[in-house]
Scaffold this motif. Structure first.
Motif, PDB file in Angstrom:
ATOM      1  N   PHE A  30       0.973  -1.065   0.179  1.00 19.31           N
ATOM      2  CA  PHE A  30      -0.138  -0.001   0.110  1.00 19.31           C
ATOM      3  C   PHE A  30       0.944   1.209   0.010  1.00 19.31           C
ATOM      4  N   HIS A  31       1.866   1.360   0.708  1.00 21.71           N
ATOM      5  CA  HIS A  31       2.838   2.306   0.925  1.00 21.71           C
ATOM      6  C   HIS A  31       3.384   2.441  -0.703  1.00 21.71           C
ATOM      7  N   ALA A  32       3.675   1.664  -1.054  1.00 23.84           N
ATOM      8  CA  ALA A  32       4.589   1.618  -2.506  1.00 23.84           C
ATOM      9  C   ALA A  32       3.616   2.371  -3.389  1.00 23.84           C
ATOM     10  N   ALA A  33       2.103   1.903  -3.530  1.00 21.06           N
ATOM     11  CA  ALA A  33       1.337   2.633  -4.528  1.00 21.06           C
ATOM     12  C   ALA A  33       1.145   3.992  -4.009  1.00 21.06           C
ATOM     13  N   LEU A  34       1.027   4.377  -2.825  1.00 20.12           N
ATOM     14  CA  LEU A  34       1.025   5.799  -2.615  1.00 20.12           C
ATOM     15  C   LEU A  34       2.256   6.636  -3.012  1.00 20.12           C
ATOM     16  N   ALA A  35       3.585   5.851  -2.845  1.00 15.25           N
ATOM     17  CA  ALA A  35       4.764   6.470  -3.222  1.00 15.25           C
ATOM     18  C   ALA A  35       4.884   6.848  -4.554  1.00 15.25           C
ATOM     19  N   ALA A  36       4.407   5.773  -5.260  1.00 13.58           N
ATOM     20  CA  ALA A  36       4.474   5.968  -6.970  1.00 13.58           C
ATOM     21  C   ALA A  36       3.461   7.085  -7.249  1.00 13.58           C
ATOM     22  N   ARG A  37       2.700   7.594  -6.609  1.00 12.30           N
ATOM     23  CA  ARG A  37       1.951   8.952  -7.010  1.00 12.30           C
ATOM     24  C   ARG A  37       1.980  10.184  -6.313  1.00 12.30           C
ATOM     25  N   THR A  41       7.154   9.921   2.837  1.00 10.37           N
ATOM     26  CA  THR A  41       8.457   9.384   3.524  1.00 10.37           C
ATOM     27  C   THR A  41       8.661   8.190   3.388  1.00 10.37           C
ATOM     28  N   SER A  42       9.692   7.848   3.513  1.00  8.27           N
ATOM     29  CA  SER A  42      10.279   6.295   3.433  1.00  8.27           C
ATOM     30  C   SER A  42       9.588   5.604   4.614  1.00  8.27           C
ATOM     31  N   VAL A  43       9.632   4.514   4.427  1.00  8.55           N
ATOM     32  CA  VAL A  43       9.111   3.516   5.775  1.00  8.55           C
ATOM     33  C   VAL A  43      10.056   2.331   5.684  1.00  8.55           C
ATOM     34  N   GLU A  44      10.493   1.764   6.807  1.00  9.29           N
ATOM     35  CA  GLU A  44      11.228   0.626   6.797  1.00  9.29           C
ATOM     36  C   GLU A  44      10.770  -0.556   7.865  1.00  9.29           C
ATOM     37  N   ARG A  45       9.877  -0.024   8.521  1.00 14.99           N
ATOM     38  CA  ARG A  45       9.353  -1.127   9.194  1.00 14.99           C
ATOM     39  C   ARG A  45       7.818  -0.913   9.695  1.00 14.99           C
ATOM     40  N   THR A  46       7.139  -1.937  10.087  1.00 10.31           N
ATOM     41  CA  THR A  46       5.713  -1.818  10.579  1.00 10.31           C
ATOM     42  C   THR A  46       5.757  -1.888  11.894  1.00 10.31           C
ATOM     43  N   THR A  47       4.695  -1.625  12.854  1.00  7.43           N
ATOM     44  CA  THR A  47       4.681  -1.868  14.451  1.00  7.43           C
ATOM     45  C   THR A  47       3.441  -2.818  14.585  1.00  7.43           C
ATOM     46  N   ARG A  48       3.582  -3.358  15.494  1.00  8.17           N
ATOM     47  CA  ARG A  48       2.297  -4.303  16.258  1.00  8.17           C
ATOM     48  C   ARG A  48       1.968  -3.911  17.622  1.00  8.17           C
ATOM     49  N   ASP A  49       0.880  -3.900  17.571  1.00  9.23           N
ATOM     50  CA  ASP A  49       0.243  -3.496  19.032  1.00  9.23           C
ATOM     51  C   ASP A  49      -0.179  -4.869  19.791  1.00  9.23           C
ATOM     52  N   ALA A  50       0.508  -4.926  20.952  1.00  2.97           N
ATOM     53  CA  ALA A  50       0.074  -6.079  21.683  1.00  2.97           C
ATOM     54  C   ALA A  50      -1.496  -6.343  22.014  1.00  2.97           C
ATOM     55  N   GLY A  51      -1.771  -7.592  21.647  1.00  7.84           N
ATOM     56  CA  GLY A  51      -3.288  -7.804  21.651  1.00  7.84           C
ATOM     57  C   GLY A  51      -4.160  -7.444  20.479  1.00  7.84           C
ATOM     58  N   GLN A  52      -3.556  -7.023  19.462  1.00  8.08           N
ATOM     59  CA  GLN A  52      -4.201  -6.553  18.313  1.00  8.08           C
ATOM     60  C   GLN A  52      -3.691  -7.320  17.249  1.00  8.08           C
ATOM     61  N   ALA A  53      -4.840  -7.817  16.190  1.00 10.84           N
ATOM     62  CA  ALA A  53      -4.141  -8.360  15.045  1.00 10.84           C
ATOM     63  C   ALA A  53      -3.658  -7.722  14.106  1.00 10.84           C
ATOM     64  N   GLY A  54      -2.828  -7.998  13.206  1.00  9.64           N
ATOM     65  CA  GLY A  54      -2.214  -7.071  12.063  1.00  9.64           C
ATOM     66  C   GLY A  54      -1.129  -6.332  12.462  1.00  9.64           C
ATOM     67  N   ARG A  56       0.753  -2.172  11.927  1.00  4.32           N
ATOM     68  CA  ARG A  56       0.361  -0.761  11.442  1.00  4.32           C
ATOM     69  C   ARG A  56       1.652  -0.183  11.012  1.00  4.32           C
ATOM     70  N   LEU A  57       1.419   0.898  10.060  1.00  2.00           N
ATOM     71  CA  LEU A  57       2.539   1.791   9.202  1.00  2.00           C
ATOM     72  C   LEU A  57       1.993   3.081   9.238  1.00  2.00           C
ATOM     73  N   ARG A  58       2.957   3.935   9.389  1.00  2.00           N
ATOM     74  CA  ARG A  58       2.693   5.505   9.364  1.00  2.00           C
ATOM     75  C   ARG A  58       3.655   6.087   8.283  1.00  2.00           C
ATOM     76  N   CYS A  59       2.825   7.066   7.490  1.00  2.00           N
ATOM     77  CA  CYS A  59       3.580   7.651   6.452  1.00  2.00           C
ATOM     78  C   CYS A  59       3.197   9.136   6.452  1.00  2.00           C
ATOM     79  N   TYR A  60       4.009  10.011   5.713  1.00  2.08           N
ATOM     80  CA  TYR A  60       3.251  11.221   5.442  1.00  2.08           C
ATOM     81  C   TYR A  60       3.432  11.496   3.912  1.00  2.08           C
ATOM     82  N   LEU A  61       2.443  12.212   3.742  1.00  2.00           N
ATOM     83  CA  LEU A  61       2.165  12.485   2.113  1.00  2.00           C
ATOM     84  C   LEU A  61       2.087  14.079   1.836  1.00  2.00           C
ATOM     85  N   ASP A  62       2.750  14.677   0.783  1.00  2.00           N
ATOM     86  CA  ASP A  62       2.649  15.882   0.324  1.00  2.00           C
ATOM     87  C   ASP A  62       1.892  15.799  -1.119  1.00  2.00           C
TER      88      ASP A  62
END
Length: 77
Positions: A30-37, A41-54, A56-62
């Protein structure tokens, strides 16, 4: 995730995108699709919240940067 810093949304066209996905591969795709347009910001890792599935990733768009899609004339959609 950390609180959103005021500078990241200080002007029209600046966006903070928080992504929740089933796995790293999906989040990075998903980030790559945003970055193509748009400038992102670049992203290198995702985060995991204890007790939650899946993951998370944060990026910034201009959105003030012009779109550069194949076949477009460089304007907004």
């Amino acid at each position: 995730m950390e609180a959103i810093n005021d500078v990241h949304v200080s002007e029209p066209g600046l966006i903070v995108v928080d992504v929740a996905a089933a796995d790293d591969e999906t989040a990075f795709a998903f980030h790559a699709a945003l970055a193509a347009r748009w400038a992102t910001t670049s992203v290198e890792r995702t985060t995991r919240d204890a007790g939650q599935a899946g993951v998370r990733l944060r990026c910034y768009l201009d959105l003030r940067q012009p779109l550069n899609l194949p076949g477009s004339r460089g304007g907004a959609w």
